[in-house]
Design a protein around this motif. Structure first.
Motif, PDB file in Angstrom:
ATOM      1  N   THR A   1       0.872  -1.183   0.000  1.00  0.00           N
ATOM      2  CA  THR A   1       0.000   0.000   0.000  1.00  0.00           C
ATOM      3  C   THR A   1       0.900   1.221   0.000  1.00  0.00           C
ATOM      4  O   THR A   1       1.823   1.315   0.809  1.00  0.00           O
ATOM      5  N   THR A   2       0.642   2.143  -0.926  1.00  0.00           N
ATOM      6  CA  THR A   2       1.516   3.296  -1.102  1.00  0.00           C
ATOM      7  C   THR A   2       0.702   4.589  -1.160  1.00  0.00           C
ATOM      8  O   THR A   2      -0.468   4.569  -1.548  1.00  0.00           O
ATOM      9  N   ASN A   3       1.359   5.700  -0.810  1.00  0.00           N
ATOM     10  CA  ASN A   3       0.675   6.993  -1.003  1.00  0.00           C
ATOM     11  C   ASN A   3       0.881   7.500  -2.422  1.00  0.00           C
ATOM     12  O   ASN A   3       0.382   8.571  -2.770  1.00  0.00           O
ATOM     13  N   ALA A   4       1.615   6.776  -3.234  1.00  0.00           N
ATOM     14  CA  ALA A   4       1.773   6.988  -4.682  1.00  0.00           C
ATOM     15  C   ALA A   4       2.683   8.154  -5.067  1.00  0.00           C
ATOM     16  O   ALA A   4       3.031   8.295  -6.242  1.00  0.00           O
ATOM     17  N   LEU A   5       3.077   8.997  -4.119  1.00  0.00           N
ATOM     18  CA  LEU A   5       3.819  10.208  -4.512  1.00  0.00           C
ATOM     19  C   LEU A   5       5.140   9.879  -5.204  1.00  0.00           C
ATOM     20  O   LEU A   5       5.580  10.619  -6.084  1.00  0.00           O
ATOM     21  N   LEU A   6       5.774   8.772  -4.837  1.00  0.00           N
ATOM     22  CA  LEU A   6       7.087   8.442  -5.417  1.00  0.00           C
ATOM     23  C   LEU A   6       6.982   7.459  -6.585  1.00  0.00           C
ATOM     24  O   LEU A   6       7.993   7.041  -7.138  1.00  0.00           O
ATOM     25  N   LEU A   7       5.757   7.110  -6.956  1.00  0.00           N
ATOM     26  CA  LEU A   7       5.608   6.161  -8.066  1.00  0.00           C
ATOM     27  C   LEU A   7       5.891   6.851  -9.392  1.00  0.00           C
ATOM     28  O   LEU A   7       5.438   7.967  -9.634  1.00  0.00           O
ATOM     29  N   ASP A   8       6.651   6.204 -10.246  1.00  0.00           N
ATOM     30  CA  ASP A   8       6.843   6.692 -11.613  1.00  0.00           C
ATOM     31  C   ASP A   8       6.768   5.483 -12.551  1.00  0.00           C
ATOM     32  O   ASP A   8       6.618   4.347 -12.090  1.00  0.00           O
ATOM     33  N   GLU A   9       6.887   5.720 -13.848  1.00  0.00           N
ATOM     34  CA  GLU A   9       6.670   4.636 -14.803  1.00  0.00           C
ATOM     35  C   GLU A   9       7.681   3.499 -14.603  1.00  0.00           C
ATOM     36  O   GLU A   9       7.328   2.322 -14.696  1.00  0.00           O
ATOM     37  N   GLU A  10       8.926   3.862 -14.325  1.00  0.00           N
ATOM     38  CA  GLU A  10       9.961   2.838 -14.142  1.00  0.00           C
ATOM     39  C   GLU A  10       9.610   1.902 -12.971  1.00  0.00           C
ATOM     40  O   GLU A  10       9.690   0.677 -13.086  1.00  0.00           O
ATOM     41  N   LYS A  11       9.216   2.513 -11.854  1.00  0.00           N
ATOM     42  CA  LYS A  11       8.882   1.695 -10.676  1.00  0.00           C
ATOM     43  C   LYS A  11       7.641   0.829 -10.964  1.00  0.00           C
ATOM     44  O   LYS A  11       7.585  -0.335 -10.585  1.00  0.00           O
ATOM     45  N   LEU A  12       6.658   1.434 -11.625  1.00  0.00           N
ATOM     46  CA  LEU A  12       5.442   0.672 -11.929  1.00  0.00           C
ATOM     47  C   LEU A  12       5.761  -0.530 -12.812  1.00  0.00           C
ATOM     48  O   LEU A  12       5.243  -1.627 -12.606  1.00  0.00           O
ATOM     49  N   LYS A  13       6.647  -0.310 -13.789  1.00  0.00           N
ATOM     50  CA  LYS A  13       7.050  -1.424 -14.676  1.00  0.00           C
ATOM     51  C   LYS A  13       7.694  -2.535 -13.855  1.00  0.00           C
ATOM     52  O   LYS A  13       7.407  -3.716 -14.053  1.00  0.00           O
TER      53      LYS A  13
ATOM     54  N   SER B   1      -2.059  -1.151  -3.748  1.00  0.00           N
ATOM     55  CA  SER B   1      -3.161  -0.363  -3.174  1.00  0.00           C
ATOM     56  C   SER B   1      -2.665   1.065  -3.006  1.00  0.00           C
ATOM     57  O   SER B   1      -1.528   1.269  -2.567  1.00  0.00           O
ATOM     58  N   VAL B   2      -3.525   2.022  -3.333  1.00  0.00           N
ATOM     59  CA  VAL B   2      -3.150   3.431  -3.203  1.00  0.00           C
ATOM     60  C   VAL B   2      -4.025   4.064  -2.122  1.00  0.00           C
ATOM     61  O   VAL B   2      -5.250   3.919  -2.145  1.00  0.00           O
ATOM     62  N   SER B   3      -3.388   4.760  -1.186  1.00  0.00           N
ATOM     63  CA  SER B   3      -4.157   5.401  -0.112  1.00  0.00           C
ATOM     64  C   SER B   3      -4.712   6.740  -0.595  1.00  0.00           C
ATOM     65  O   SER B   3      -3.950   7.666  -0.896  1.00  0.00           O
ATOM     66  N   ILE B   4      -6.028   6.813  -0.686  1.00  0.00           N
ATOM     67  CA  ILE B   4      -6.709   8.089  -0.986  1.00  0.00           C
ATOM     68  C   ILE B   4      -7.925   8.140  -0.061  1.00  0.00           C
ATOM     69  O   ILE B   4      -8.699   7.180  -0.013  1.00  0.00           O
ATOM     70  N   ASP B   5      -8.089   9.235   0.648  1.00  0.00           N
ATOM     71  CA  ASP B   5      -9.160   9.271   1.653  1.00  0.00           C
ATOM     72  C   ASP B   5     -10.462   9.877   1.158  1.00  0.00           C
ATOM     73  O   ASP B   5     -11.324  10.214   1.977  1.00  0.00           O
ATOM     74  N   GLY B   6     -10.599  10.018  -0.161  1.00  0.00           N
ATOM     75  CA  GLY B   6     -11.875  10.508  -0.663  1.00  0.00           C
ATOM     76  C   GLY B   6     -11.697  11.642  -1.641  1.00  0.00           C
ATOM     77  O   GLY B   6     -10.743  11.651  -2.436  1.00  0.00           O
ATOM     78  N   ASP B   7     -12.613  12.617  -1.587  1.00  0.00           N
ATOM     79  CA  ASP B   7     -12.489  13.764  -2.488  1.00  0.00           C
ATOM     80  C   ASP B   7     -11.391  14.698  -1.949  1.00  0.00           C
ATOM     81  O   ASP B   7     -10.792  14.439  -0.904  1.00  0.00           O
TER      82      ASP B   7
END
Ligand code: SF4
Ligand code: SF4
Length: 334
Positions: free
Chosen positions: A86-98, A108-114
């Motif tokens: 589970t990540t807050n996604a801020l450090l994700l980039d295409e290389e890491k996703l690959k 899983s991405v942590s997002i608390d709503g709107d």
């Protein structure tokens, strides 16, 4: 089942209002601990089990290299695990996703709503909200993980916005949404919990027709069997290699059961496992006892009430609300 939750780092690039990691020292797992942990896991490995590793933090992406090393070392030894983080996604980039996608790591991405709800809780170190940055990553994440999951934490102060929050992340492209109330939040009242029911009913009708998977309250990713398997099938490994039976108590040395160097201490584990499967005296006769979280999760009981066999009144309130919601759904279907 062999489930390992591994705290690869306690460092984080956010300062969320509800975060239990905020007071911990900001360290990552050392080379030596990683080496000992891999030996510990390898020795326990049973190919006939369903084996799973979940990377925790802090923000796990801060220790991205570590995560990749652990996965590659285990797979180099021929050990097969299912992986998630589970990540807050801020450090994700295409290389890491690959790299994560190539290793089949479920995200899983942590997002608390709107924006309003998320920015109120999930703040950067400078106090500003992180919503815009996270949302901007979702199209790229979806490209590599079409069924990525959104993990929402629901604060009591934002409970009246649950419907808007869930619809907002659904519209942002999430097909799997798990919303979990922050049970540590002292602002929960029975009235606030009960008011969630009507929003949940609406969400159920709305999202089911769109084919979205929406789960509220129960964490399907922790432990499903009705008797806790903490320290037996589930092992939590802290950043310094200590072993704990439950993710809720990891790092609290009151509950330590060993470390990756010397293994699990049967004596320490028995102090807790004697409570597994026992009925909570106050729950005897309750119609929900067989499925209630407090029946299974004795560490959650202990954390909230100081007693392994006494449930938290707020948790009981959520169980009763869910019970009433399930009855309302059955009535609608009848
Ligand atoms: S709903 Fe309440 S009384 Fe019933 S089993 Fe759960 S905690 Fe116990
Ligand atoms: S107390 Fe609950 S969450 Fe913790 S290990 Fe046991 S079953 Fe899992």
């Amino acid at each position: 089942m062999g489930l390992y939750n591994i705290w690869v780092t306690e460092k984080c690039n956010l300062k969320c209002t509800y975060c239990y990691e905020n007071n911990k020292s900001a360290v990552s797992m050392s080379d030596e601990t990683v080496r000992d942990m891999i030996s510990f896991i390898s020795e326990r490995y049973d190919a006939s089990d369903y084996n799973m590793i979940n990377f925790h933090g802090g923000e796990p992406m801060i220790a991205f290299g570590r995560i990749i090393d652990i996965i590659d070392t285990l797979s180099g030894k021929g050990l097969v695990f299912h992986y998630s983080l589970t990540t807050n996604a801020l450090l994700l980039d295409e290389e890491k996703l690959k790299m994560l996608s190539a290793r089949d790591v479920y995200i899983s991405v942590s997002i608390d709503g709107d924006k309003y709800a998320h920015d109120m809780c999930r703040k950067k170190k400078d106090g500003t909200g992180s919503y815009d940055e996270v949302i901007s990553k979702l199209p790229l994440i979806k490209q590599y993980f079409p069924r990525f999951r959104i993990r929402m934490t629901i604060a009591a102060a934002l409970s009246d916005r649950l419907y808007d929050s869930v619809m907002s992340v659904s519209q942002a492209g999430a097909d799997v949404i798990v919303a979990v109330p922050d049970l540590y939040d002292p602002e929960w009242t029975y009235e606030k919990i009960d008011a969630l029911k009507y929003q949940l009913l609406e969400l159920d009708q709305e999202l089911n027709s769109e084919g979205t998977v929406f789960v509220f309250y129960k964490k399907p990713d922790i432990c499903n069997p009705q008797v806790c398997a903490g320290g037996i099938e589930e092992i939590n490994i802290s950043v310094n290699g200590e072993l704990y039976p439950c993710s809720f108590v990891t790092g609290n040395r009151k509950y330590i059961i060993g470390d990756v160097r010397s293994g699990i201490s049967g004596d320490l584990l028995r102090k807790f496992s004697v409570f597994y499967g026992r009925t909570n005296p106050v729950c005897e006769g309750c119609g929900r006892e067989k499925i209630c979280t407090s029946s299974r999760c004795k560490f959650i009981n202990a954390e909230f009430t100081g007693d392994f066999l006494t449930p938290s009144p707020i948790l009981c309130g959520f169980e009763n609300m869910m019970d009433s919601l399930e009855r309302m759904k059955l009535n609608i279907m009848a």
